[in-house]
Design an enzyme around this catalytic site. Structure first.
Site, mmCIF file in Angstrom:
data_model
loop_
_atom_site.group_PDB
_atom_site.id
_atom_site.type_symbol
_atom_site.label_atom_id
_atom_site.label_comp_id
_atom_site.label_asym_id
_atom_site.label_seq_id
_atom_site.Cartn_x
_atom_site.Cartn_y
_atom_site.Cartn_z
ATOM 1 N N ASN A 8 42.357 34.755 33.668
ATOM 2 C CA ASN A 8 41.541 34.972 32.561
ATOM 3 C C ASN A 8 42.133 34.889 31.343
ATOM 4 O O ASN A 8 42.831 35.785 31.033
ATOM 5 C CB ASN A 8 41.039 36.486 33.012
ATOM 6 N N LYS A 10 40.879 34.971 28.607
ATOM 7 C CA LYS A 10 40.192 35.846 27.255
ATOM 8 C C LYS A 10 40.211 35.017 26.209
ATOM 9 O O LYS A 10 40.143 33.914 25.851
ATOM 10 C CB LYS A 10 41.343 37.338 27.305
ATOM 11 N N HIS A 95 33.371 41.968 32.865
ATOM 12 C CA HIS A 95 34.628 42.672 32.681
ATOM 13 C C HIS A 95 34.736 43.860 31.878
ATOM 14 O O HIS A 95 33.888 43.988 31.045
ATOM 15 C CB HIS A 95 35.456 41.422 32.018
ATOM 16 N N GLU A 97 36.184 44.622 29.221
ATOM 17 C CA GLU A 97 36.143 44.146 27.675
ATOM 18 C C GLU A 97 35.064 43.873 27.459
ATOM 19 O O GLU A 97 34.437 44.370 26.327
ATOM 20 C CB GLU A 97 37.298 43.225 27.496
ATOM 21 N N GLU A 165 39.300 46.089 39.027
ATOM 22 C CA GLU A 165 40.142 46.271 37.884
ATOM 23 C C GLU A 165 40.079 47.459 37.212
ATOM 24 O O GLU A 165 39.191 47.746 36.342
ATOM 25 C CB GLU A 165 39.729 44.942 36.767
ATOM 26 N N GLY A 171 46.390 45.487 31.004
ATOM 27 C CA GLY A 171 47.325 45.078 29.899
ATOM 28 C C GLY A 171 48.229 46.132 29.425
ATOM 29 O O GLY A 171 48.705 46.201 28.378
HETATM 30 C C1 PEP Z 1 42.074 41.290 32.942
HETATM 31 O O1 PEP Z 1 41.793 41.747 31.717
HETATM 32 O O2 PEP Z 1 41.288 40.813 33.661
HETATM 33 C C2 PEP Z 1 43.447 41.548 33.437
HETATM 34 C C3 PEP Z 1 43.646 41.750 34.699
HETATM 35 O O3 PEP Z 1 44.419 41.686 32.441
HETATM 36 P P1 PEP Z 1 45.839 41.903 32.595
HETATM 37 O O4 PEP Z 1 46.454 41.114 33.863
HETATM 38 O O5 PEP Z 1 46.444 41.395 31.310
HETATM 39 O O6 PEP Z 1 46.066 43.318 32.860
#
Ligand code: PEP
Length: 247
Positions: A8, A10, A95, A97, A165, A171
């Site tokens: 992803n 983003k 997601h 976000e 997640e 992050g």
């Molecule tokens: C995400 O936002 O889907 C994700 C897994 O981010 P990260 O790997 O940066 O934690």
């Protein structure tokens, strides 16, 4: 079941770096075809050039979101048939976000998933608890509640992937213990028996601070059928190392 590793990107990437990364990954996939299915989810502006860069490589393309409706007067949005038309096979939905930045509710995610599947896409539906929810011991209840609200009826292994997640892991460099991941994934699998057909074949991804150093350990957890990678997907080396760890 074939494992799935999704990157992803983003809101990151301009044509120069994004297309170069896609070309590099495509070359690696052609030279040594990965056992796992690998999906690149670039920003919408890069869908077309990335589709071109990964053609005939075995890598798949995914969108990062779609509208609840297939088309219409929705300035700035993208419809699921447009993603399909651009070469996408998958679309990430719900997601954290998007839930945070655009106030997306479970009902909105469910409507998006229905539209995505009607357009011929496979929906990667994200769920996960916040730090406060985990601290209060409600992780599994929250995740199951999100799942119930976010999934349209009758999805199956071809139309649905679930991504667990934890919001606090995204992050942050922090990940749950493998026991915690195992517990939530087992709970998701059990819930899928009520919510989807072919529940045992629906892939459940883990996402949140996946790196080359922890990918293998996470993939060894029962009911972890792949990984959703954010930051780690912005480096070809890192993403390829994660994908290779899954093979
Ligand atoms: C995400 O936002 O889907 C994700 C897994 O981010 P990260 O790997 O940066 O934690």
């Amino acid at each position: 079941m074939r494992k799935l590793v999704a990157g992803n990107w983003k809101m990151n990437g301009l044509a120069a770096d994004g297309v170069a990364r896609a070309r590099d990954l495509a070359a690696r996939a052609k030279a040594k075809p990965p056992v796992s299915e690998i999906v690149l989810c670039p920003p919408a502006t890069l869908l077309a050039p990335v589709a071109q860069a990964i053609a005939d490589s075995g890598l798949a393309l995914g969108g990062q979101d779609c509208h609840t409706e297939a088309a219409g007067a929705h300035t700035g949005d993208i419809g699921a048939p447009m993603l399909k038309d651009a070469g996408c096979v998958y679309v990430i939905l719900g997601h954290s976000e998007r839930r945070r930045d655009h106030q997306e509710t479970d009902a909105v995610v469910r409507a998006k998933a229905a539209t995505a599947v009607a357009a011929g896409l496979c929906a990667i539906v994200c769920v996960g608890e916040t730090a406060a929810e985990r601290a209060s011991g409600r992780t599994e209840a929250i995740v199951v509640h999100q799942l119930r609200g976010s999934l349209p009826p009758k999805l199956n292994a071809a139309t649905l992937v679930v991504a667990y997640e934890p919001v606090w892991a995204i992050g942050s460099g922090r990940t749950p213990t493998v026991d915690d991941v195992a517990a939530v994934h087992a709970r998701i699998r059990a819930a899928l028996h009520d919510l989807a057909t072919q529940a045992d074949a629906v892939r459940i991804l883990y996402g949140g601070s996946v790196k080359p150093v922890n990918a293998r350990e996470l993939m060894a957890v029962a009911n972890v059928d792949g990984l959703l990678v954010g930051g780690g997907s912005l480096s070809t080396e890192e993403f390829w190392a994660i994908a290779s760890a899954c093979d």
